[in-house]
Design an enzyme around this catalytic site. Structure first.
Site, mmCIF file in Angstrom:
data_model
loop_
_atom_site.group_PDB
_atom_site.id
_atom_site.type_symbol
_atom_site.label_atom_id
_atom_site.label_comp_id
_atom_site.label_asym_id
_atom_site.label_seq_id
_atom_site.Cartn_x
_atom_site.Cartn_y
_atom_site.Cartn_z
ATOM 1 N N LYS A 109 -6.230 -13.088 5.055
ATOM 2 C CA LYS A 109 -6.776 -13.780 3.882
ATOM 3 C C LYS A 109 -8.218 -14.210 4.072
ATOM 4 O O LYS A 109 -8.912 -14.492 3.100
ATOM 5 C CB LYS A 109 -5.875 -14.957 3.535
ATOM 6 C CG LYS A 109 -4.558 -14.418 2.976
ATOM 7 C CD LYS A 109 -3.496 -15.436 2.729
ATOM 8 C CE LYS A 109 -2.326 -14.816 2.001
ATOM 9 N NZ LYS A 109 -1.274 -14.350 2.906
HETATM 10 C C1 LIG Z 1 -0.268 -13.553 2.549
HETATM 11 C C2 LIG Z 1 0.253 -12.694 3.623
HETATM 12 C C3 LIG Z 1 0.959 -11.511 3.336
HETATM 13 C C4 LIG Z 1 1.290 -11.108 1.914
HETATM 14 O O1 LIG Z 1 0.170 -10.735 1.152
HETATM 15 P P1 LIG Z 1 0.292 -10.721 -0.463
HETATM 16 O O2 LIG Z 1 -1.077 -10.429 -0.929
HETATM 17 O O3 LIG Z 1 0.747 -12.093 -0.840
HETATM 18 O O4 LIG Z 1 1.276 -9.681 -0.805
HETATM 19 C C5 LIG Z 1 1.369 -10.724 4.388
HETATM 20 N N1 LIG Z 1 1.130 -11.085 5.671
HETATM 21 C C6 LIG Z 1 0.468 -12.210 5.988
HETATM 22 C C7 LIG Z 1 0.271 -12.556 7.422
HETATM 23 C C8 LIG Z 1 0.001 -13.046 4.980
HETATM 24 O O5 LIG Z 1 -0.661 -14.164 5.302
#
Ligand SMILES: *Cc1c(COP(=O)(O)O)cnc(C)c1O
Length: 490
Positions: A109
């Site tokens: 993120k």
């Molecule tokens: C947020 C997250 C996901 C999922 O991503 P989305 O965009 O919500 O589908 C997968 N793995 C990790 C480690 C995350 O932090």
């Protein structure tokens, strides 16, 4: 460029879409002309991550000039990631792993949340808005810290993060509750991620009717419901593709498959945007954990959230209501917002909906979907380490397992697995998977894991234990609106 809600013909420009986060009708914004926009990978070959980002983001947000976007991208990424190319791709066995966790909080993120504060700040300037932008964020663990890292001490903004009490790892919690900054608030809710996300969405809806401007505040979102959060995620699909071309692993024009560990459907939707823009993608593979609502949906067309919510060892994917699926349905239905509004109403009121055959066919042409149990997740971490010497986290392991399921269906083309977190964010599960007994203290477990594997603990996680806890609020799950209003009026 105009953006339209998925639930009506309400449109705004891209700057307003970024600032609002969610449309007043509860829908999500999408570019009206997505089908006519093009970014060809051959035009990006030999470019750096930042140069690619500037080109792709300006295609979607053309209210900014080329020079402005280039400067914004530099400000967002310059020197913040462990590797200069931001999102490296490495070969593991026959497949490739796209490492998205080299940023300041060790989660994928960071890629989007490094850029979002810059987009919001500059959009606000261009629109001449003077109110403080208050960012509301529901987190399943990783968005919270990455958003706090992006927004802390950013002038003219404030941020409130809600996380599920007991629903995040000790490391994730420590990352959030030790966050410094004069504009940050972190609050636990007695509920799960879906409760947090619903509470935040309801707060947006309720506040649309209240006049927060009298308090000098405007609300926005750092979740992937915000198009400004989603768009930067398109970049690494192109980056990985161009890296494989440059390394001679594929030829320009070859179709590749991406396997995406999925929760809120944001990351994989960014892959779909890349495909719409012209990146040659065979299948987008949607990998879920035991919360397999998307696996069932993409295979049958029936979305049913009325099921047991499992807290798993890949907590960032513990989600039953995947917000961004709404955008996918809108696009796959050719923009039929009345239909989408109907599905979302049914989901909200009854808890399920079933899409028509034409829509299901479109989804099946685009996606492959599979899921992976907790035990299989641990087995996959062990096997991947033993066979290839590659250490992956639990979320990535879910994707590695589903990649194997996908490869058994005789696909064509290279398989690129998105790795979304450092193994050190989930050290207890990872160490257990390697056959060792974790210490009770999760921070000691990080050291155990480092001693065993020689993979270094990321800088941002190393010093966490010594940091002071600054945030201790816990509220009931229906208390989010009141909590926000109190902060806004403070
Ligand atoms: C947020 C997250 C996901 C999922 O991503 P989305 O965009 O919500 O589908 C997968 N793995 C990790 C480690 C995350 O932090």
């Amino acid at each position: 460029m105009l953006y339209q809600s998925t639930r009506s013909n309400h449109t705004v420009n891209s700057l307003e879409a970024i600032l609002q986060g969610i449309a007043p009708d509860g829908g999500l914004y999408l570019p009206v002309d997505l089908a006519s926009l093009k970014v060809l990978p051959r035009d990006l070959a030999d470019k750096s991550f930042e140069e690619m980002a500037a080109i792709i983001l300006r295609t979607l947000f053309d209210e900014f000039t080329e020079a402005e976007m280039a400067e914004m991208v530099r400000r967002a990424y310059g020197g913040k990631f462990e590797t200069e190319d931001v999102t490296p791709t490495v070969k593991v066995g026959q497949d490739y792993v796209l490492e998205l966790f080299r940023g300041p909080t060790s989660a994928f993120k960071d890629v989007a949340l490094s850029m979002l504060p810059v987009l919001i700040t500059e959009a606000k300037k261009k629109l001449g808005i003077t109110e403080k932008i208050m960012i509301l964020t529901a987190t399943s663990g990783d968005t919270g810290k990455a958003a706090l890292e992006g927004f802390h001490d950013v002038d003219g903004t404030g941020i409130i993060v809600f996380y599920p009490n007991g629903g995040v790892s000790a490391v994730q919690k420590a990352q959030m509750v030790t966050q410094e900054g004069n504009n940050v608030t972190v609050c636990a809710i007695d509920g799960n991620f879906d409760d947090a996300q619903t509470g935040v969405k309801n707060t947006f809806a309720a506040c649309a009717d209240l006049d927060l401007k009298q308090h000098g505040v405007m609300l926005s979102s750092a979740n992937s419901i915000n198009i400004g959060r989603l768009a930067p995620q398109i970049v690494y699909y192109y980056k990985s593709y161009c890296d494989l071309v440059a390394a001679g692993e594929i030829a320009m024009g070859d179709a590749v498959n991406f396997v995406v560990p999925t929760g809120n459907f944001g990351d994989i939707l960014a892959g779909y945007f890349a495909k719409c823009l012209g990146l040659p993608i065979g299948k987008l593979v949607c990998a879920s954990n035991q919360n397999d609502v998307l696996t069932e949906f993409l295979n049958t067309g029936r979305y049913d959230r009325r099921r047991v919510f499992h807290r798993t060892n890949s907590p960032s994917m513990d989600i039953l209501v995947s917000s961004n699926l709404e955008r996918m349905l809108y696009l796959a239905s050719g923009g039929d917002f009345e239909k989408i509004a109907g599905y979302m109403k049914a989901l909200n009121e009854i808890g399920e909906y079933t899409v028509d055959d034409a829509l299901l066919k479109e989804l099946k042409d685009t996606f492959f979907a599979g899921c992976c149990s907790e035990a299989q997740t641990l087995a996959t971490i062990g096997k991947t380490y033993e066979t290839y010497g590659y250490l992956c986290d639990t979320h990535t392991a879910v994707a590695v397992d589903v990649a194997d399921q996908f490869k058994n269906t005789t696909p064509a083309g290279a398989v690129i697995i998105l790795s979304t977190a450092s193994p050190y964010k989930f050290p207890v599960a990872v160490l257990t998977a390697l056959g060792h007994t974790p210490d009770e203290d999760e921070f000691k477990v990080m050291e155990q894991l480092q001693d065993l594997t020689n993979v270094p603990i990321p800088d941002g996680l190393a010093g966490l234990k010594e940091k002071a806890v600054l945030h201790t609020d816990v509220i009931p799950k229906d208390g989010i609106l009141d909590y926000v209003l109190k902060k806004v009026k403070a």
